[in-house]
Write a protein that holds these residues in place. Structure first.
Motif, PDB file in Angstrom:
ATOM      1  N   PRO A  39       0.815  -1.228   0.000  1.00  0.00           N
ATOM      2  CA  PRO A  39       0.000   0.000   0.000  1.00  0.00           C
ATOM      3  C   PRO A  39       0.839   1.264   0.000  1.00  0.00           C
ATOM      4  CG  PRO A  39      -0.034  -1.039   2.164  1.00  0.00           C
ATOM      5  CD  PRO A  39       0.663  -1.993   1.251  1.00  0.00           C
ATOM      6  N   ILE A  40       2.029   1.216   0.632  1.00  0.00           N
ATOM      7  CA  ILE A  40       2.875   2.416   0.672  1.00  0.00           C
ATOM      8  C   ILE A  40       3.297   2.820  -0.735  1.00  0.00           C
ATOM      9  CG2 ILE A  40       5.081   3.325   1.491  1.00  0.00           C
ATOM     10  CD1 ILE A  40       4.803   1.547   3.941  1.00  0.00           C
ATOM     11  N   VAL A  41       3.705   1.837  -1.530  1.00  0.00           N
ATOM     12  CA  VAL A  41       4.150   2.133  -2.900  1.00  0.00           C
ATOM     13  C   VAL A  41       2.979   2.616  -3.755  1.00  0.00           C
ATOM     14  CG1 VAL A  41       5.083   1.113  -5.001  1.00  0.00           C
ATOM     15  CG2 VAL A  41       6.074   0.516  -2.781  1.00  0.00           C
ATOM     16  N   ILE A  42       1.829   1.954  -3.645  1.00  0.00           N
ATOM     17  CA  ILE A  42       0.661   2.354  -4.445  1.00  0.00           C
ATOM     18  C   ILE A  42       0.266   3.790  -4.129  1.00  0.00           C
ATOM     19  CG2 ILE A  42      -1.772   1.917  -4.916  1.00  0.00           C
ATOM     20  CD1 ILE A  42       0.009  -0.164  -6.144  1.00  0.00           C
ATOM     21  N   LEU A  43       0.241   4.140  -2.853  1.00  0.00           N
ATOM     22  CA  LEU A  43      -0.179   5.483  -2.453  1.00  0.00           C
ATOM     23  C   LEU A  43       0.879   6.530  -2.761  1.00  0.00           C
ATOM     24  CD1 LEU A  43      -1.860   4.680   0.992  1.00  0.00           C
ATOM     25  CD2 LEU A  43      -2.959   5.008  -1.226  1.00  0.00           C
ATOM     26  N   ALA A  44       2.149   6.130  -2.834  1.00  0.00           N
ATOM     27  CA  ALA A  44       3.217   7.087  -3.100  1.00  0.00           C
ATOM     28  C   ALA A  44       3.339   7.426  -4.583  1.00  0.00           C
ATOM     29  CB  ALA A  44       4.547   6.547  -2.579  1.00  0.00           C
ATOM     30  N   LEU A  45       2.889   6.532  -5.447  1.00  0.00           N
ATOM     31  CA  LEU A  45       2.985   6.786  -6.881  1.00  0.00           C
ATOM     32  C   LEU A  45       1.999   7.878  -7.301  1.00  0.00           C
ATOM     33  CD1 LEU A  45       3.230   3.111  -8.236  1.00  0.00           C
ATOM     34  CD2 LEU A  45       5.062   4.812  -8.150  1.00  0.00           C
ATOM     35  N   PRO A  46       2.282   8.567  -8.407  1.00  0.00           N
ATOM     36  CA  PRO A  46       1.324   9.576  -8.896  1.00  0.00           C
ATOM     37  C   PRO A  46      -0.063   8.971  -9.130  1.00  0.00           C
ATOM     38  CG  PRO A  46       3.421   9.754 -10.045  1.00  0.00           C
ATOM     39  CD  PRO A  46       3.501   8.505  -9.227  1.00  0.00           C
ATOM     40  N   MET A  47      -1.114   9.766  -8.889  1.00  0.00           N
ATOM     41  CA  MET A  47      -2.479   9.252  -8.986  1.00  0.00           C
ATOM     42  C   MET A  47      -2.827   8.778 -10.388  1.00  0.00           C
ATOM     43  SD  MET A  47      -4.944  11.491  -6.503  1.00  0.00           S
ATOM     44  CE  MET A  47      -6.291  10.456  -7.066  1.00  0.00           C
ATOM     45  N   ASP A  48      -2.230   9.398 -11.405  1.00  0.00           N
ATOM     46  CA  ASP A  48      -2.564   8.984 -12.764  1.00  0.00           C
ATOM     47  C   ASP A  48      -1.901   7.669 -13.152  1.00  0.00           C
ATOM     48  OD1 ASP A  48      -0.053  10.097 -12.667  1.00  0.00           O
ATOM     49  OD2 ASP A  48      -0.186  11.049 -14.650  1.00  0.00           O
TER      50      ASP A  48
END
Length: 350
Positions: A139-148
């Protein structure tokens, strides 16, 4: 143990999954029953069965990694999530489902190798911590990546499955879609132990030092065990994305990983049949408890119904403890004992 008169002249015949004609008839009857089930069930049961098929795919992956190779993995939910986000992202490009599902499996397998590299060098408690790192980082990586990229906290919507001119939108459509994929993975899981690779996994599980002396590349085998187990998780993730039509990181938690592992423990970690029995048993217990809680709520006792929903996890945890104490080899071992007793009856066992 086989009935009197059943014998084999070759190793291939003895290694068959369905050794007798009666076993083949029972398997055919089971398949026919699953195909005909929607004729006598409503949307609720179809939804439960669809979820059970997806869960079974993920638990098959744990059977390969944990049961066959002896490598502890408590990050299966994270790998399912990787497959789900991969399928959701690729569906936005208009790719067909027969491309997206294998791609989701391969991407999940490739990412699992990154965590398998250090995991292949450690054992026991340290191996559990290594896989836990994958679950925490997901979840940390998913949330840290740009939203697009992957939707961030919001998540990603998923385009529906299109097969030719048919768009899958109803519970009946997704029931058959997941049934077909679960059947394919079932054949793969049951036959894996008969293959050269499967025998290498079991040798490493039993004694990796002896396996290396015998010429088995232990390090590579452990990495491939994670890769193969994650392929199953990737397919389960793609199915999850298509069924939910939306994916977020909150759907793939450590809690789910623990339950995947618990299902395998209850069913029997060293048998593909154990994965099936564990998933079916835990699903039946869970849905039964939820049904009782719903009845209580409908009867007007909302507080008691809410407590029953909260106690569901405690009851399922109790099932795992009971399995570990009284039948550590799982329901699959108990099934084999009962089947052997039936085949030998009325003659005594020596």
């Amino acid at each position: 143990m086989l009935p009197t008169g059943i014998h084999f002249g070759t190793y291939a015949g003895e290694a068959k999954i369905l050794k007798t004609r009666r076993a083949g008839l029972w398997a055919a009857a089971l398949v026919a029953g699953l195909i005909a089930l929607p004729l006598a069930s409503g949307p609720y049961l179809l939804g439960v069965m669809t979820h059970m098929f997806i869960t079974l795919m993920a638990v098959y992956g744990l059977y390969v990694t944990v049961g066959m190779a002896g490598q502890i993995n408590i990050a299966q939910s994270a790998f399912v999530g990787i497959g789900a986000f991969t399928a959701a992202k690729l569906s936005g490009y208009g790719l067909p489902v027969w491309v997206i599902v294998p791609a989701a499996a391969l991407v999940t397998g490739a990412i699992s190798v990154l965590f398998a590299l250090p995991a292949a060098r450690v054992k026991g408690f340290y191996l559990a911590l290594t896989t836990l790192a994958a679950q925490v980082m997901f979840p940390i990586v998913i949330l840290a990546l740009p939203m697009d990229w992957l939707g961030g906290l919001v998540g990603l919507s998923v385009e529906p499955v299109r097969l030719g001119g048919l768009t899958l939108t109803t519970p009946l459509h997704y029931y058959y879609f997941t049934l077909v994929l679960a059947a394919v993975l079932t054949v793969a899981a049951f036959n894996l132990q008969r293959s050269r690779f499967g025998r290498s996994l079991m040798a490493v599980r039993d004694n990796d030092v002896v396996a290396e002396v015998m010429g088995i590349p232990v390090f590579r085998t452990k990495i491939l065990a994670f890769f193969a187990g994650s392929l199953f998780a990737g397919v389960a993730g793609a199915c999850t994305a298509y069924v939910l039509q939306f994916v977020t990181v909150s759907s793939f938690t450590l809690f789910a990983s623990v339950w995947y592992l618990g299902m395998l423990i209850v069913g029997g970690a060293h048998s593909a049949l154990g994965a099936v029995l564990g998933v079916v048993f835990i699903t039946l217990v869970q849905e039964g408890l939820h049904g009782v809680a719903n009845k209580v709520v409908q009867a007007g006792a909302a507080t008691s119904g809410g407590m029953l929903f909260a106690l569901t996890s405690i009851a399922l945890g109790g099932c795992i403890l009971i399995a570990l104490i009284f039948e550590p080899r799982g329901l699959a071992h108990r099934w084999h004992v009962l089947r052997t007793a039936f085949q030998l009856w009325p003659f005594p066992r020596s």
